[in-house]
Design a protein around this motif. Structure first.
Motif, PDB file in Angstrom:
ATOM      1  N   PRO A 133       1.073  -1.011   0.196  1.00 21.11           N
ATOM      2  CA  PRO A 133      -0.022   0.155  -0.243  1.00 21.11           C
ATOM      3  C   PRO A 133       1.244   1.314   0.470  1.00 21.11           C
ATOM      4  O   PRO A 133       0.434   2.222  -1.370  1.00 21.11           O
ATOM      5  CB  PRO A 133      -0.881  -0.562   0.902  1.00 21.11           C
ATOM      6  N   ILE A 134       2.215   1.249   0.647  1.00 16.05           N
ATOM      7  CA  ILE A 134       2.547   2.699   0.836  1.00 16.05           C
ATOM      8  C   ILE A 134       3.391   2.267  -0.566  1.00 16.05           C
ATOM      9  O   ILE A 134       3.342   3.943  -1.016  1.00 16.05           O
ATOM     10  CB  ILE A 134       3.889   2.480   1.666  1.00 16.05           C
ATOM     11  N   VAL A 135       3.938   1.914  -0.836  1.00 20.25           N
ATOM     12  CA  VAL A 135       4.632   2.220  -2.496  1.00 20.25           C
ATOM     13  C   VAL A 135       3.979   1.666  -3.285  1.00 20.25           C
ATOM     14  O   VAL A 135       4.511   2.783  -4.427  1.00 20.25           O
ATOM     15  CB  VAL A 135       5.365   0.460  -3.046  1.00 20.25           C
ATOM     16  N   GLY A 136       2.374   1.577  -3.385  1.00 25.12           N
ATOM     17  CA  GLY A 136       1.647   2.279  -3.991  1.00 25.12           C
ATOM     18  C   GLY A 136       1.738   3.780  -4.002  1.00 25.12           C
ATOM     19  O   GLY A 136       1.209   3.916  -5.790  1.00 25.12           O
ATOM     20  N   ILE A 137       1.083   3.867  -3.156  1.00 32.61           N
ATOM     21  CA  ILE A 137       0.778   5.410  -3.052  1.00 32.61           C
ATOM     22  C   ILE A 137       1.913   6.310  -3.637  1.00 32.61           C
ATOM     23  O   ILE A 137       1.892   7.104  -4.300  1.00 32.61           O
ATOM     24  CB  ILE A 137       0.552   5.193  -1.165  1.00 32.61           C
ATOM     25  N   ILE A 138       3.154   6.070  -3.297  1.00 33.33           N
ATOM     26  CA  ILE A 138       4.826   6.807  -3.688  1.00 33.33           C
ATOM     27  C   ILE A 138       3.902   6.487  -5.714  1.00 33.33           C
ATOM     28  O   ILE A 138       4.591   7.931  -6.149  1.00 33.33           O
ATOM     29  CB  ILE A 138       5.738   6.386  -3.094  1.00 33.33           C
ATOM     30  N   PHE A 139       4.123   5.181  -5.669  1.00 28.72           N
ATOM     31  CA  PHE A 139       4.535   5.028  -7.025  1.00 28.72           C
ATOM     32  C   PHE A 139       2.935   5.781  -7.506  1.00 28.72           C
ATOM     33  O   PHE A 139       2.923   6.634  -8.973  1.00 28.72           O
ATOM     34  CB  PHE A 139       3.868   3.785  -7.379  1.00 28.72           C
ATOM     35  N   ASP A 140       2.011   6.057  -6.833  1.00 26.47           N
ATOM     36  CA  ASP A 140       0.757   6.351  -7.738  1.00 26.47           C
ATOM     37  C   ASP A 140       1.486   8.003  -8.068  1.00 26.47           C
ATOM     38  O   ASP A 140       0.691   8.297  -8.762  1.00 26.47           O
ATOM     39  CB  ASP A 140      -0.267   6.698  -7.097  1.00 26.47           C
ATOM     40  N   LEU A 413      -8.578 -10.316  -8.348  1.00 33.14           N
ATOM     41  CA  LEU A 413      -9.816 -10.169  -7.284  1.00 33.14           C
ATOM     42  C   LEU A 413     -10.284  -9.632  -7.063  1.00 33.14           C
ATOM     43  O   LEU A 413     -11.776  -8.586  -7.138  1.00 33.14           O
ATOM     44  CB  LEU A 413      -9.642 -11.708  -6.323  1.00 33.14           C
ATOM     45  N   PRO A 414      -8.983  -8.310  -5.806  1.00 32.23           N
ATOM     46  CA  PRO A 414      -9.879  -7.266  -5.237  1.00 32.23           C
ATOM     47  C   PRO A 414     -10.624  -5.807  -6.538  1.00 32.23           C
ATOM     48  O   PRO A 414     -11.459  -5.697  -6.509  1.00 32.23           O
ATOM     49  CB  PRO A 414      -9.010  -6.399  -4.511  1.00 32.23           C
ATOM     50  N   ILE A 415      -9.968  -5.939  -7.823  1.00 37.08           N
ATOM     51  CA  ILE A 415     -10.125  -5.148  -8.892  1.00 37.08           C
ATOM     52  C   ILE A 415     -11.075  -5.432  -9.464  1.00 37.08           C
ATOM     53  O   ILE A 415     -11.797  -4.331  -9.718  1.00 37.08           O
ATOM     54  CB  ILE A 415      -9.019  -4.996 -10.265  1.00 37.08           C
ATOM     55  N   PRO A 420     -14.100   1.972  -8.049  1.00 36.30           N
ATOM     56  CA  PRO A 420     -12.901   2.338  -8.701  1.00 36.30           C
ATOM     57  C   PRO A 420     -12.447   3.043  -8.265  1.00 36.30           C
ATOM     58  O   PRO A 420     -11.048   3.274  -7.923  1.00 36.30           O
ATOM     59  CB  PRO A 420     -13.635   3.563 -10.112  1.00 36.30           C
ATOM     60  N   PRO A 421     -12.846   4.121  -6.945  1.00 40.28           N
ATOM     61  CA  PRO A 421     -12.086   5.180  -6.540  1.00 40.28           C
ATOM     62  C   PRO A 421     -11.856   4.343  -4.884  1.00 40.28           C
ATOM     63  O   PRO A 421     -10.378   4.791  -4.640  1.00 40.28           O
ATOM     64  CB  PRO A 421     -13.286   5.856  -5.719  1.00 40.28           C
ATOM     65  N   GLU A 422     -11.854   3.034  -5.057  1.00 40.60           N
ATOM     66  CA  GLU A 422     -11.028   2.304  -3.877  1.00 40.60           C
ATOM     67  C   GLU A 422     -10.614   1.195  -4.306  1.00 40.60           C
ATOM     68  O   GLU A 422      -9.885   0.071  -3.543  1.00 40.60           O
ATOM     69  CB  GLU A 422     -12.563   2.002  -2.727  1.00 40.60           C
ATOM     70  N   ILE A 423     -10.099   1.433  -5.982  1.00 37.26           N
ATOM     71  CA  ILE A 423      -9.174  -0.329  -6.262  1.00 37.26           C
ATOM     72  C   ILE A 423      -7.905  -0.095  -5.836  1.00 37.26           C
ATOM     73  O   ILE A 423      -7.830  -1.149  -4.979  1.00 37.26           O
ATOM     74  CB  ILE A 423      -9.424   0.020  -7.807  1.00 37.26           C
ATOM     75  N   GLY A 424      -7.192   0.766  -5.345  1.00 41.70           N
ATOM     76  CA  GLY A 424      -5.952   0.609  -4.761  1.00 41.70           C
ATOM     77  C   GLY A 424      -5.889   0.608  -3.376  1.00 41.70           C
ATOM     78  O   GLY A 424      -5.047  -0.137  -2.978  1.00 41.70           O
ATOM     79  N   TYR A 425      -7.198   1.110  -2.805  1.00 42.88           N
ATOM     80  CA  TYR A 425      -6.572   1.137  -1.592  1.00 42.88           C
ATOM     81  C   TYR A 425      -6.727  -0.575  -1.200  1.00 42.88           C
ATOM     82  O   TYR A 425      -6.776  -0.827  -0.513  1.00 42.88           O
ATOM     83  CB  TYR A 425      -8.264   1.691  -1.016  1.00 42.88           C
ATOM     84  N   ARG A 426      -8.131  -1.182  -1.740  1.00 45.02           N
ATOM     85  CA  ARG A 426      -8.620  -2.611  -1.348  1.00 45.02           C
ATOM     86  C   ARG A 426      -7.166  -3.076  -1.807  1.00 45.02           C
ATOM     87  O   ARG A 426      -7.117  -4.601  -1.331  1.00 45.02           O
ATOM     88  CB  ARG A 426     -10.189  -2.501  -1.568  1.00 45.02           C
ATOM     89  N   LEU A 427      -7.099  -2.821  -3.303  1.00 41.03           N
ATOM     90  CA  LEU A 427      -5.379  -4.206  -3.511  1.00 41.03           C
ATOM     91  C   LEU A 427      -4.465  -4.093  -2.125  1.00 41.03           C
ATOM     92  O   LEU A 427      -4.201  -5.114  -1.934  1.00 41.03           O
ATOM     93  CB  LEU A 427      -5.413  -3.246  -4.641  1.00 41.03           C
TER      94      LEU A 427
END
Length: 490
Positions: A133-140, A413-415, A420-427
């Protein structure tokens, strides 16, 4: 269901706007054009300033730049999960066989138990998934390059320090923490490309899918081929690294084995730094704070998290203990057992590719559940009675093939079921549910193994039960998401 209701609300909003066009009653071609015909100025005022524009020619679907991105992401995949696959399996090899375990148990960590030493690879797996999740936020927010550079520095520096380590805490800090953080940073650009998810267009309080613009991908029609090539990096790394490490530890020793691996990773990551780049500037999406608790109020999604948690224990038991069991129970030679990990990873390569192709036909959830259930069945049917080298090799091939879907489809699966606004969070939540078992599995398995004379039988039963139980829980989640329709493509 959350995802279905969300889509229906979006469609109904679209239909309402088309039917109430005050100007000429014509049906606009898109949501944006409908809003523009009603009142262009008002429409622009209602759109947040940070929303990406629809001015994009679409992905090139090939070309030098696009395929260089695939090459760089392949290098990340080779250097991160490819290395972790090797390290996790090698730690379970018994003394006498060229492995990390030989160096640790006979050398500087001879006063520590196998279960204690197992915390080192467990930390690597924990950081690999837990930092998602942390790396995903930085990536985004900043794109892949900053992560690749940071990941390369952490990963290579950690390995170099591990080659000089002498005490337990030094190995924990260098390989279990520093190198592991670098692996996690490299894993996101190489595996979970969050920018490949649909961008969103906001209007009148509703988020709309902006997939038509394809602003965040390099491939469209050939996306499957590109992703299929990219994910082979981890399997190729899992084939090459075990053979190289087992040979070099015996011939040149542990320190230069680690340094050689670090130099190889450094060379590959230089290629990744020069080639991987986003096609468009990252535009982070914000999610309202009141939606953070929404997944935990959704019973099917909670069951998905629980199923992923349980399945991780079952899938990772053979991953961690396959080679050690082959040496001790299946009476495999020292030379042959060194190749068992490579055989497993080679089979996993074909399993991942086949799972991705089959998922497009029968559904991602269906493919995931079937493959994980078959993994549990193979543990009971093949691994438990394994007392000969040929059977051990057969199990490595079958389990590697079936378990490949767990890695390749876990993020899908979570995707499939998230607004849509929660995809990254749920992943990120799913990755967290995987990280905790990944951290505790090796010590738990080591304790079970040493608890009785039937230690290996107990370890195998534990893995098989967890695979089948986790598959059943995910099946129950799917049953609820599909309104209790078992034969639906989902």
């Amino acid at each position: 269901m959350a995802g279905t209701d969300y889509a229906e609300n979006t469609i109904s909003m679209h239909d309402h706007e088309e039917k109430t066009d005050p100007e000429n009653g014509a049906q606009p071609d898109s949501i944006l054009s409908g809003m523009t015909e009603q009142d262009p100025e008002d429409a622009r005022d209602r759109i947040p300033r940070d929303v990406p524009k629809l001015a994009d020619a679409g992905p090139p679907d090939g070309g030098t730049a696009a395929w260089l991105v695939v090459l760089g992401a392949w290098c990340c995949s080779f250097s991160s999960p490819g290395w972790v696959n090797t390290w996790t399996n090698s730690i379970a090899l018994p003394p006498g066989v060229g492995s990390f375990q030989q160096y640790y148990e006979v050398g500087p960590l001879k006063d520590y138990s196998t279960s204690t030493i197992a915390w080192i690879p467990s930390l690597q797996l924990f950081f690999l998934f837990g930092l998602g999740p942390i790396v995903g936020i930085i990536f985004d927010r900043y794109g892949p390059r900053v992560l690749i550079i940071a990941g390369t520095l952490f990963h290579v520096f950690g390995l170099m320090m591990a080659s000089l380590a002498k005490t337990y805490y030094q190995f924990i800090l260098s390989q279990g923490v520093c190198s592991a953080i670098g692996v996690a940073c490299l894993y996101t650009p190489g595996k979970f490309d969050l920018h490949s998810l649909p961008r969103l267009f906001y209007a009148d309080g509703v988020w709309y899918d902006e997939a038509l613009a394809c602003v965040s991908t390099w491939f469209s029609k050939r996306r499957g081929a590109a992703m299929g090539i990219m994910v082979t990096g981890s399997s190729v790394g899992g084939v090459i690294f075990p053979i190289m490490i087992s040979r070099m530890i015996q011939s040149t020793g542990y320190p230069w084995t680690i340094r050689t691996a670090a130099f190889i990773i450094l060379g590959l990551q230089v290629i990744a730094i020069l080639t991987v780049r986003p096609r468009t500037k990252p535009v982070p999406k914000k999610m309202p704070a009141d939606r953070l608790a929404a997944p935990f109020k959704e019973l099917p999604f909670v069951m998905l998290l629980l199923g992923s948690f349980v399945l991780t224990y079952g899938i990772f038991v053979p991953v961690v203990y396959l080679a050690s069991q082959g040496f001790q129970q299946a009476h495999m030679s020292e030379e042959m057992v060194q190749y068992l990990v490579s055989i497993f990873n080679a089979a996993s390569l074909f399993g991942r590719l086949s799972a991705g192709y089959s998922a497009d036909i029968i559904g991602r959830w269906n493919m995931y559940i079937i493959a994980c259930a078959l993994s549990g069945i193979s543990i009971f049917a093949i691994w438990i009675p394994t007392t000969h080298s040929s059977i051990a090799i057969g199990f490595a091939i079958m389990f590697g093939f079936t378990s490949g879907a767990f890695i390749s489809l876990s993020g899908a699966l979570p995707i499939e079921v998230s607004p849509p606004p929660e995809i990254g969070y749920r992943l990120g939540l799913v990755l967290l549910s995987i990280s905790i078992p990944a951290l505790t599995l090796a010590p738990i398995g080591g304790a079970i193994l040493q608890s009785s004379a039937n230690g290996w039988l107990n370890v195998k039963i534990f893995g098989g039960v967890m695979c089948l139980a986790g598959s059943a829980i995910v099946l129950a989640s799917r049953w609820l998401y599909t309104d209790k329709k078992l034969l639906k493509v989902f």
